[in-house]
Design an enzyme around this catalytic site. Structure first.
Site, PDB file in Angstrom:
ATOM      1  N   TYR A  26     -25.860 -34.700  -2.975  1.00  0.00           N
ATOM      2  CA  TYR A  26     -25.382 -36.067  -2.776  1.00  0.00           C
ATOM      3  C   TYR A  26     -26.426 -37.033  -2.234  1.00  0.00           C
ATOM      4  O   TYR A  26     -26.145 -38.212  -2.047  1.00  0.00           O
ATOM      5  CB  TYR A  26     -24.166 -36.039  -1.825  1.00  0.00           C
ATOM      6  CG  TYR A  26     -23.041 -35.186  -2.369  1.00  0.00           C
ATOM      7  CD1 TYR A  26     -22.381 -35.553  -3.546  1.00  0.00           C
ATOM      8  CD2 TYR A  26     -22.656 -34.006  -1.738  1.00  0.00           C
ATOM      9  CE1 TYR A  26     -21.365 -34.762  -4.060  1.00  0.00           C
ATOM     10  CE2 TYR A  26     -21.636 -33.212  -2.248  1.00  0.00           C
ATOM     11  CZ  TYR A  26     -20.992 -33.593  -3.410  1.00  0.00           C
ATOM     12  OH  TYR A  26     -19.991 -32.825  -3.929  1.00  0.00           O
ATOM     13  N   HIS A 103     -19.957 -39.991 -10.648  1.00  0.00           N
ATOM     14  CA  HIS A 103     -20.202 -38.905  -9.697  1.00  0.00           C
ATOM     15  C   HIS A 103     -21.660 -38.942  -9.296  1.00  0.00           C
ATOM     16  O   HIS A 103     -22.536 -39.049 -10.159  1.00  0.00           O
ATOM     17  CB  HIS A 103     -19.851 -37.547 -10.311  1.00  0.00           C
ATOM     18  CG  HIS A 103     -18.421 -37.495 -10.742  1.00  0.00           C
ATOM     19  ND1 HIS A 103     -17.395 -37.417  -9.833  1.00  0.00           N
ATOM     20  CD2 HIS A 103     -17.855 -37.596 -11.957  1.00  0.00           C
ATOM     21  CE1 HIS A 103     -16.245 -37.459 -10.483  1.00  0.00           C
ATOM     22  NE2 HIS A 103     -16.490 -37.570 -11.780  1.00  0.00           N
TER      23      HIS A 103
HETATM   24  C1  DQA Z   1     -18.311 -35.936  -6.557  1.00  0.00           C
HETATM   25  C2  DQA Z   1     -18.270 -34.577  -7.256  1.00  0.00           C
HETATM   26  C3  DQA Z   1     -16.998 -33.827  -6.898  1.00  0.00           C
HETATM   27  O1  DQA Z   1     -16.991 -32.558  -7.554  1.00  0.00           O
HETATM   28  C4  DQA Z   1     -16.944 -33.576  -5.401  1.00  0.00           C
HETATM   29  O2  DQA Z   1     -15.753 -32.911  -5.063  1.00  0.00           O
HETATM   30  C5  DQA Z   1     -17.133 -34.825  -4.612  1.00  0.00           C
HETATM   31  C6  DQA Z   1     -18.096 -35.808  -5.054  1.00  0.00           C
HETATM   32  C7  DQA Z   1     -19.667 -36.639  -6.772  1.00  0.00           C
HETATM   33  O3  DQA Z   1     -19.751 -37.835  -6.509  1.00  0.00           O
HETATM   34  O4  DQA Z   1     -20.645 -35.989  -7.177  1.00  0.00           O
HETATM   35  O5  DQA Z   1     -16.544 -34.991  -3.539  1.00  0.00           O
HETATM   36  O6  DQA Z   1     -17.295 -36.757  -7.104  1.00  0.00           O
END
Ligand code: DQA
Length: 148
Positions: A26, A103
């Site tokens: 992230y 995402h």
């Molecule tokens: C997410 C990807 C999802 O699988 C995960 O549960 C998240 C963040 C992303 O931004 O990469 O909480 O949505």
């Protein structure tokens, strides 16, 4: 007459914890810093953004219900709800607004259960794995959609 430039940026469960989550997936930005970055992108693109985040699925659903007449499009990152929340999928269908799914991480290259999105069939595009820049891609895509 609205200029069709109002975008609701909606973040779901655990995204408020950015900065404490695995930076390998992230990045290191806090959630506040991410929202500031998104505001800058929006300004550059001539879009007006409003933000919404909750860790409560029902609130997320009710927020989608409330958007009629208030926004022209949605940038949607539901977090883990992406992969299983049929309630959010149905609420998004009710909202009936052009939506781009985002995402931060590349969900196609992570665990098997993250590969399914129950919302993507309702979205005009999905952006995944571009980190914070993905929100710029998503806003630009939405702007094209709103201009069409
Ligand atoms: C997410 C990807 C999802 O699988 C995960 O549960 C998240 C963040 C992303 O931004 O990469 O909480 O949505």
């Amino acid at each position: 007459m609205s200029a069709h430039n109002r975008v609701e940026v909606m973040h779901g469960v655990n995204l408020d914890q950015l900065g404490r989550r695995d930076p390998g997936h992230y990045g290191g930005l806090t959630f506040d810093a991410l929202e500031r970055r998104i505001s800058t992108y929006a300004q550059e693109l001539g879009l007006t953004v409003r933000f919404f985040q909750t860790n409560h699925e029902g609130e997320f659903v009710e927020h989608l219900h409330s958007l009629e007449g208030i926004t022209d499009g949605i940038v949607l990152n539901p977090g883990a709800w992406t992969h299983y929340s049929w309630a959010i999928r149905d609420a998004l269908e009710i909202a009936a607004l052009p939506t781009v799914e985002v995402h931060l991480s590349d969900v196609s290259r992570r665990e098997e259960w993250r590969r399914r999105s129950v919302v993507s069939e309702l979205c005009v595009a999905t952006v995944s794995g571009e980190g914070p820049d993905g929100y710029r891609t998503a806003l630009a895509r939405l702007r094209r959609e709103l201009a069409a």
